[in-house]
Design a protein around this motif. Structure first.
Motif, PDB file in Angstrom:
ATOM      1  N   SER A  28       0.876  -1.174   0.000  1.00  0.00           N
ATOM      2  CA  SER A  28       0.000   0.000   0.000  1.00  0.00           C
ATOM      3  C   SER A  28       0.909   1.218   0.000  1.00  0.00           C
ATOM      4  N   GLY A  29       1.036   1.858  -1.162  1.00  0.00           N
ATOM      5  CA  GLY A  29       1.986   2.962  -1.265  1.00  0.00           C
ATOM      6  C   GLY A  29       3.400   2.456  -1.117  1.00  0.00           C
ATOM      7  N   LYS A  30       4.154   3.000  -0.167  1.00  0.00           N
ATOM      8  CA  LYS A  30       5.537   2.608   0.053  1.00  0.00           C
ATOM      9  C   LYS A  30       5.689   1.485   1.069  1.00  0.00           C
ATOM     10  N   VAL A  31       4.593   1.058   1.664  1.00  0.00           N
ATOM     11  CA  VAL A  31       4.634   0.078   2.749  1.00  0.00           C
ATOM     12  C   VAL A  31       4.370  -1.322   2.231  1.00  0.00           C
ATOM     13  N   VAL A  32       5.238  -2.265   2.606  1.00  0.00           N
ATOM     14  CA  VAL A  32       5.066  -3.674   2.268  1.00  0.00           C
ATOM     15  C   VAL A  32       4.666  -4.422   3.528  1.00  0.00           C
ATOM     16  N   THR A  33       3.586  -5.174   3.446  1.00  0.00           N
ATOM     17  CA  THR A  33       3.081  -5.936   4.583  1.00  0.00           C
ATOM     18  C   THR A  33       3.233  -7.417   4.315  1.00  0.00           C
ATOM     19  N   LEU A  34       3.764  -8.127   5.307  1.00  0.00           N
ATOM     20  CA  LEU A  34       3.926  -9.569   5.248  1.00  0.00           C
ATOM     21  C   LEU A  34       2.882 -10.178   6.175  1.00  0.00           C
ATOM     22  N   ALA A  35       2.111 -11.154   5.678  1.00  0.00           N
ATOM     23  CA  ALA A  35       1.009 -11.696   6.468  1.00  0.00           C
ATOM     24  C   ALA A  35       0.870 -13.192   6.245  1.00  0.00           C
ATOM     25  N   SER A  36       0.206 -13.827   7.203  1.00  0.00           N
ATOM     26  CA  SER A  36      -0.156 -15.236   7.093  1.00  0.00           C
ATOM     27  C   SER A  36      -1.652 -15.306   6.819  1.00  0.00           C
ATOM     28  N   THR A  37      -2.074 -16.305   6.051  1.00  0.00           N
ATOM     29  CA  THR A  37      -3.494 -16.390   5.684  1.00  0.00           C
ATOM     30  C   THR A  37      -4.293 -17.330   6.570  1.00  0.00           C
ATOM     31  N   SER A  38      -3.634 -18.240   7.266  1.00  0.00           N
ATOM     32  CA  SER A  38      -4.371 -19.178   8.115  1.00  0.00           C
ATOM     33  C   SER A  38      -3.591 -19.450   9.401  1.00  0.00           C
ATOM     34  N   PRO A  39      -3.922 -18.760  10.493  1.00  0.00           N
ATOM     35  CA  PRO A  39      -4.953 -17.723  10.569  1.00  0.00           C
ATOM     36  C   PRO A  39      -4.461 -16.417   9.924  1.00  0.00           C
ATOM     37  N   GLN A  40      -5.406 -15.516   9.673  1.00  0.00           N
ATOM     38  CA  GLN A  40      -5.073 -14.261   9.023  1.00  0.00           C
ATOM     39  C   GLN A  40      -4.444 -13.315  10.030  1.00  0.00           C
ATOM     40  N   THR A  41      -3.119 -13.185   9.945  1.00  0.00           N
ATOM     41  CA  THR A  41      -2.381 -12.331  10.879  1.00  0.00           C
ATOM     42  C   THR A  41      -1.292 -11.575  10.135  1.00  0.00           C
ATOM     43  N   THR A  42      -0.985 -10.380  10.631  1.00  0.00           N
ATOM     44  CA  THR A  42       0.105  -9.587  10.076  1.00  0.00           C
ATOM     45  C   THR A  42       1.403  -9.993  10.751  1.00  0.00           C
ATOM     46  N   LEU A  43       2.405 -10.346   9.952  1.00  0.00           N
ATOM     47  CA  LEU A  43       3.682 -10.788  10.501  1.00  0.00           C
ATOM     48  C   LEU A  43       4.667  -9.631  10.662  1.00  0.00           C
ATOM     49  N   ALA A  44       4.722  -8.744   9.673  1.00  0.00           N
ATOM     50  CA  ALA A  44       5.668  -7.618   9.737  1.00  0.00           C
ATOM     51  C   ALA A  44       5.317  -6.610   8.654  1.00  0.00           C
ATOM     52  N   THR A  45       5.783  -5.384   8.843  1.00  0.00           N
ATOM     53  CA  THR A  45       5.650  -4.344   7.819  1.00  0.00           C
ATOM     54  C   THR A  45       7.022  -3.736   7.562  1.00  0.00           C
ATOM     55  N   PHE A  46       7.239  -3.289   6.322  1.00  0.00           N
ATOM     56  CA  PHE A  46       8.529  -2.742   5.913  1.00  0.00           C
ATOM     57  C   PHE A  46       8.296  -1.438   5.159  1.00  0.00           C
ATOM     58  N   GLU A  47       9.093  -0.428   5.470  1.00  0.00           N
ATOM     59  CA  GLU A  47       8.948   0.883   4.856  1.00  0.00           C
ATOM     60  C   GLU A  47      10.271   1.370   4.280  1.00  0.00           C
ATOM     61  N   ASP A  48      11.044   0.441   3.686  1.00  0.00           N
ATOM     62  CA  ASP A  48      12.357   0.785   3.150  1.00  0.00           C
ATOM     63  C   ASP A  48      12.292   1.346   1.735  1.00  0.00           C
ATOM     64  N   ASN A  49      11.218   1.085   1.025  1.00  0.00           N
ATOM     65  CA  ASN A  49      11.106   1.602  -0.339  1.00  0.00           C
ATOM     66  C   ASN A  49      10.911   3.109  -0.330  1.00  0.00           C
ATOM     67  N   ARG A  50      11.446   3.776  -1.371  1.00  0.00           N
ATOM     68  CA  ARG A  50      11.362   5.229  -1.477  1.00  0.00           C
ATOM     69  C   ARG A  50      10.155   5.697  -2.296  1.00  0.00           C
ATOM     70  N   GLY A  51       9.592   4.797  -3.091  1.00  0.00           N
ATOM     71  CA  GLY A  51       8.441   5.134  -3.924  1.00  0.00           C
ATOM     72  C   GLY A  51       7.353   4.091  -3.792  1.00  0.00           C
ATOM     73  N   GLU A  52       6.279   4.282  -4.525  1.00  0.00           N
ATOM     74  CA  GLU A  52       5.167   3.341  -4.497  1.00  0.00           C
ATOM     75  C   GLU A  52       5.633   1.972  -4.991  1.00  0.00           C
ATOM     76  N   VAL A  53       5.353   0.941  -4.206  1.00  0.00           N
ATOM     77  CA  VAL A  53       5.774  -0.414  -4.558  1.00  0.00           C
ATOM     78  C   VAL A  53       4.856  -0.955  -5.643  1.00  0.00           C
TER      79      VAL A  53
END
Length: 603
Positions: free
Chosen positions: A462-487
């Motif tokens: 979403s924009g510059k933020v990359v989200t890592l998630a698991s689908t079963s169960p649905q949980t957010t594992l980590a977020t990364f904001e190292d990119n300088r532009g829209e991913v």
């Protein structure tokens, strides 16, 4: 070590309704030449000339067979060597100030005439080695649409125009001689016979006229019942007959002595079957181009007029691609979706034998707008998403009978054998068991998934933020904001250890999924444009990236400071990259509509 360019699978000619498409052949009748976008394609050499900076319009081989001349919409003409793959430039000149519609060589391969839509004149004549003038092509009140030169002495030249006239020129130097007003509508094509005895003209009034080659005297016209436009004509090598391409979808062959029809082929009656161009490749082979972009190859020795070969290929920019390996591992089916929604499939790999490189349309109802994403699910299906807000599956040669709607415009897609994830402007959707649900309610620009034994590991941006998630169960594992532009692109390595994220500034971030930390943040920044495609090799150590800067880069997780650049890979930008065999063979697509292969050595 340097990369090695491999085979290319070319685009078909660009077409436009109510415009003649120029096709050419070499003197031996072995190589076909035409244009699409900034590329000049010559079939037979499996090669594309891409040195024009503007959209090309026409290309012709010289009678000697050593050179080709190509022109573009800005009035530029480039003359280049066709005997070597380097295509060394002989001359670059700009004889007109606007679009060039046609060009012709003289019989000695020394002089060229061009015609088109110049601001101060509609035609020009010049020497191919110096660019200096050798006369003038004048007399028309509107743009020139077609040209031809008599190859025998005394030289003559003819030009057809939107002013409904044909102008007869003496030469050399080229000079206006007389105007011929046989047609009542736009003249679409003119051509001298190979022996120089006659020349012919076809026009939107549906008529074919024949003229004496030295004097321009009218000799007669064909008895044609239909009144539909004729778009192009081409003489047989022995000058005994001429073929015409009509907007009614009919290809006809006419006897040059009796002016009677001796053979005809009805390609179709729909708009896409309109015939825009035609050329005799050799005495027994005739090639025409349909408005759809399909090349039709006719064997004139066949008694049947209902059978002919077709050559398929993209006609618009390829915007998405995916590869589906064969079960034996000796080849793959490569799918390419275009800006206009069309979908092609290519057989790539040694396992296909003589059919290697063959292109076919994907059958069935696909997309009606730009294809933005393709993803193989590993079980034989390839899923596609388009700007018609639909997701559909491809199984082998055909689309599935039904498609699934998305709640907003898609921007990316990732598939596993259990589910399909679609990034859209309103959120991230998951399609499963014939139904869809939104699992992320905010706009997403890219998505990738790694299929695990118990659950899928999901990555989305979403924009510059990359989200890592698991689908079963649905949980957010980590977020990364190292990119300088829209991913804009995400890709998991085959083993799921790494995640690569490419953004709009040309930066690629490497994320260690197991450690949930950034492994590379500022080393992979060689792209100067948007990174729109990422692909991992089978080993999981090599990453290929394609960008709108027209470049491809090969990165290595173990040698992070080194890379292999493939510069100017696709004019207009690279849209897709995929690994074909192991870790050394790469397939790429781009805005030029061409599928290219590359052999990449180990770093």
């Amino acid at each position: 070590m340097a990369y090695k360019a491999g085979s290319i699978y070319p685009c078909n000619p660009a077409t436009a309704r109510s415009e003649s498409t120029k096709l050419g052949v070499d003197p031996k009748g072995e190589k076909l030449i035409y244009t699409n976008g900034r590329a000049v394609i010559h079939i037979g050499l499996s090669h594309a000339y891409t040195q024009h900076t503007q959209t090309t319009t026409v290309a012709r081989f010289s009678p000697s067979g050593f050179y080709a001349a190509s022109a573009d919409v800005a009035g530029n003409v480039r003359i280049w060597d066709v005997t070597q793959t380097e295509n060394s430039l002989k001359l670059a000149t700009r004889p007109l100030s606007g679009k060039i519609n046609d060009l012709a060589w003289d019989g000695e391969s020394k002089r060229i005439i061009v015609g088109g839509e110049g601001k101060d004149k509609f035609g020009a004549a010049f020497f191919m080695d110096s660019g200096s003038s050798c006369g003038e092509i004048a007399g028309h009140a509107k743009p020139i649409t077609a040209l031809s030169i008599r190859h025998q002495r005394p030289f003559r030249a003819i030009s057809g125009s939107d002013d409904n006239s044909v102008i007869f020129h003496t030469a050399v130097p080229f000079k206006y001689d007389k105007m011929i007003n046989t047609h009542t509508r736009f003249v679409r094509d003119v051509a001298f016979s190979p022996n120089g005895d006659l020349f012919a003209s076809v026009a939107s009034d549906g008529k074919v006229f024949f003229y004496e080659g030295k004097t321009g005297e009218v000799k007669g016209q064909v008895d044609r019942e239909a009144t539909s436009s004729l778009m192009a004509c081409s003489w047989a090598p022995d000058s005994s007959k001429i073929a015409t391409a009509g907007a009614d979808g009919v290809v006809s062959i006419w006897d040059a002595s009796s002016f009677k029809s001796i053979q005809s082929y009805s390609v179709g009656s729909d708009i896409s079957s309109q015939q825009n161009g035609i050329v005799y490749a050799n005495p027994d082979t005739l090639v025409s181009i349909s408005l759809s972009g399909t090349l039709n190859v006719f064997d004139t020795r066949e008694s049947s007029s209902t059978k002919w070969r077709t050559l398929q290929g993209p006609t618009k920019a390829i915007t998405a691609s995916a590869i589906s390996p064969s079960e034996d591992g000796k080849g793959a089916t490569f799918y390419a979706g275009s800006f206009d929604g069309t979908m092609k499939r290519f057989d790539i790999g040694e396992g296909f034998g003589e059919k290697e490189g063959q292109c076919e349309d994907v059958k069935g109802t696909g997309h009606s707008a730009r294809v933005v994403g393709l993803s193989a699910d590993g079980k034989g299906k390839v899923w596609s998403a388009g700007w018609d807000d639909k997701v559909t599956a491809i199984e082998g040669e055909s689309f599935a009978s039904s498609s699934l709607p998305t709640k907003a415009q898609p921007s990316g897609i990732a598939a596993t054998s259990d589910a399909v994830y679609v990034a859209t402007t309103s959120g991230l959707e998951v399609l499963q068991s014939g139904s869809s649900s939104v699992i992320v309610p905010t706009p997403t620009t890219a998505v990738a998934v790694h299929h695990g034994p118990n659950s899928d590991t999901l990555a989305y941006s979403s924009g510059k933020v990359v989200t890592l998630a698991s689908t079963s169960p649905q949980t957010t594992l980590a977020t990364f904001e190292d990119n300088r532009g829209e991913v804009l692109s995400l890709a998991f390595s085959p083993d799921g250890r790494y995640l690569a994220a490419g953004d709009a500034t040309g930066r690629i971030i490497l994320i260690d999924v197991e450690k949930e930390e950034t492994a590379v943040s500022s080393k992979w920044t060689f792209h100067t444009g948007r990174v729109v495609s990422l692909a991992w090799a089978k080993s999981g150590k090599r990453l290929a990236s394609g960008g709108l800067d027209e470049n491809i880069y090969i990165w290595d997780t173990e040698k992070q400071l080194k890379n292999i650049p493939i510069r100017n890979a696709h004019p207009g930008g690279v849209s897709g990259v995929a690994w074909l065999e192991g870790n050394t063979k790469l397939v790429s697509t781009g805005a030029d509509g061409i599928v290219r292969t590359w052999t990449i050595p180990e770093l």
